[in-house]
Design an enzyme around this catalytic site. Structure first.
Site, PDB file in Angstrom:
ATOM      1  N   CYS A   1       6.099  -5.247   0.286  1.00  0.00           N
ATOM      2  CA  CYS A   1       6.253  -3.854  -0.484  1.00  0.00           C
ATOM      3  C   CYS A   1       6.186  -2.854   0.653  1.00  0.00           C
ATOM      4  CB  CYS A   1       5.155  -3.768  -1.459  1.00  0.00           C
ATOM      5  SG  CYS A   1       5.765  -2.361  -2.491  1.00  0.00           S
TER       6      CYS A   1
ATOM      7  N   ILE B   1       5.642  -2.718  -7.658  1.00  0.00           N
ATOM      8  CA  ILE B   1       4.700  -1.722  -7.694  1.00  0.00           C
ATOM      9  C   ILE B   1       5.521  -0.418  -6.819  1.00  0.00           C
ATOM     10  CG2 ILE B   1       2.479  -0.644  -7.666  1.00  0.00           C
ATOM     11  CD1 ILE B   1       1.343  -3.528  -7.853  1.00  0.00           C
TER      12      ILE B   1
ATOM     13  N   HIS C   1       5.031  -8.414  -4.889  1.00  0.00           N
ATOM     14  CA  HIS C   1       3.449  -8.627  -4.242  1.00  0.00           C
ATOM     15  C   HIS C   1       3.234 -10.094  -4.620  1.00  0.00           C
ATOM     16  CE1 HIS C   1       2.152  -4.357  -3.162  1.00  0.00           C
ATOM     17  NE2 HIS C   1       3.030  -4.235  -4.035  1.00  0.00           N
TER      18      HIS C   1
ATOM     19  N   GLU D   1       0.780 -11.610  -3.339  1.00  0.00           N
ATOM     20  CA  GLU D   1      -0.525 -11.885  -3.416  1.00  0.00           C
ATOM     21  C   GLU D   1      -1.181 -11.404  -4.449  1.00  0.00           C
ATOM     22  OE1 GLU D   1       0.926  -9.529  -2.332  1.00  0.00           O
ATOM     23  OE2 GLU D   1       0.063  -7.265  -2.401  1.00  0.00           O
TER      24      GLU D   1
ATOM     25  N   GLY E   1       0.774  -1.101  -0.107  1.00  0.00           N
ATOM     26  CA  GLY E   1       0.040  -0.085   0.032  1.00  0.00           C
ATOM     27  C   GLY E   1       1.041   1.146   0.063  1.00  0.00           C
ATOM     28  N   GLU E   2       0.749   2.136   1.007  1.00  0.00           N
ATOM     29  CA  GLU E   2       1.343   3.198   0.956  1.00  0.00           C
ATOM     30  C   GLU E   2       2.116   3.299   2.574  1.00  0.00           C
ATOM     31  OE1 GLU E   2       3.998   5.928  -0.044  1.00  0.00           O
ATOM     32  OE2 GLU E   2       2.537   4.970  -1.489  1.00  0.00           O
ATOM     33  N   SER E   3       3.325   3.241   2.692  1.00  0.00           N
ATOM     34  CA  SER E   3       3.933   2.883   4.038  1.00  0.00           C
ATOM     35  C   SER E   3       3.826   3.969   4.918  1.00  0.00           C
ATOM     36  CB  SER E   3       5.360   2.276   3.893  1.00  0.00           C
ATOM     37  OG  SER E   3       6.139   3.286   3.412  1.00  0.00           O
TER      38      SER E   3
ATOM     39  N   ARG F   1      12.981   3.467  -0.422  1.00  0.00           N
ATOM     40  CA  ARG F   1      11.496   3.488  -0.890  1.00  0.00           C
ATOM     41  C   ARG F   1      11.499   3.805  -2.492  1.00  0.00           C
ATOM     42  NH1 ARG F   1       7.565   6.996   2.133  1.00  0.00           N
ATOM     43  NH2 ARG F   1       5.930   6.057   0.727  1.00  0.00           N
TER      44      ARG F   1
HETATM   45  N1  GLN Z   1       5.949   2.768  -2.342  1.00  0.00           N
HETATM   46  C1  GLN Z   1       5.302   2.407  -1.425  1.00  0.00           C
HETATM   47  C2  GLN Z   1       5.809   2.833  -0.188  1.00  0.00           C
HETATM   48  O1  GLN Z   1       7.090   3.154  -0.019  1.00  0.00           O
HETATM   49  C3  GLN Z   1       5.173   1.066  -1.479  1.00  0.00           C
HETATM   50  C4  GLN Z   1       4.316   0.477  -2.653  1.00  0.00           C
HETATM   51  C5  GLN Z   1       3.698  -0.720  -2.413  1.00  0.00           C
HETATM   52  O2  GLN Z   1       3.290  -1.200  -1.476  1.00  0.00           O
HETATM   53  N2  GLN Z   1       2.951  -1.285  -3.775  1.00  0.00           N
HETATM   54  O3  GLN Z   1       5.285   2.738   1.006  1.00  0.00           O
END
Ligand code: GLN
Length: 202
Positions: free
Chosen positions: A85, A148, A184, A186, A53-55, A112
């Site tokens: 990720c 991603i 990923h 999943e 997701g987005e950390s 990241r």
């Molecule tokens: N770029 C995101 C991060 O640094 C990670 C991307 C992802 O989980 N697909 O949080």
């Protein structure tokens, strides 16, 4: 023969990101998946998955839901965790050039969005020898890696096993009962990474 994973309760942190897909993969392997949004739901788990997701967002939500310290504590006590990720970023001790809430449970330093802004996502066939350990004749077919805006592992401490590299950078690692991937698993039909994790749990 009964399923070795059927009695496992695996939490999947469900604040943001690709948590449904993780829950499905775990259920396909026969484990029970529980979506976790509140502190009390952490009780009685055998393991925890921190999805992509987005950390930055996941970290901030963990703080406001009072989950960060609780999960840190469970990890320190040895609860197995799989981070993919953004989940890999969350489990790291340090983010290069970054300041964001982290669990810091693995002795890795991560970058990241490491593969550059131009390359937002790509697929690559990955050689992951650890997947071949239980495979016939010790061979493992390449794993379909979906990246991603992926991080990479810049460096790891002495207790960290780098399980796979892409372009010379660590993209999967294990330390004790912690497993992380920059890609990923999943989002594929290939369950071998989740199964590797469940084998660490039982
Ligand atoms: N770029 C995101 C991060 O640094 C990670 C991307 C992802 O989980 N697909 O949080």
């Amino acid at each position: 023969m009964s399923n070795p994973y059927e009695n496992l309760a695996i939490g999947v942190l469900a604040l943001q990101g690709a948590f449904r897909e993780h829950a499905l993969a775990l259920e396909k392997l026969g484990a029970q998946a529980r979506k976790i949004r509140r502190r009390r739901e952490l009780a009685g788990l055998d393991a925890l998955v921190i999805p992509g997701g987005e950390s930055m967002t996941i970290g901030k939500l963990m703080v406001s839901y009072h989950l960060l310290d609780e999960i840190k504590g469970l990890g320190a006590e040895g609860l197995p965790m799989l981070g993919t990720c953004a989940g890999l970023v969350m489990l790291a001790r340090e983010v290069v050039d970054g300041d964001q809430p982290l669990l810091g449970l693995m002795d890795i330093k991560v970058r990241r969005n490491a593969f550059g802004r131009q390359v937002k996502s790509f697929e690559a066939a990955l050689e992951i020898p650890a997947l071949g350990v239980d495979a016939p004749e010790d061979t493992a077919a390449p794993f379909p890696g979906i990246f991603i805006r992926a991080p990479w592992i810049e460096s790891g401490g002495p207790g960290v096993d780098i399980l796979a590299e892409y372009d010379g950078h660590g993209i999967a690692a294990r330390q004790k009962k912690m497993l992380v991937t920059a890609f990923h698993p999943e989002l594929t039909d290939d369950l071998r990474m989740h199964e590797l994790f469940l084998r660490m749990v039982v």
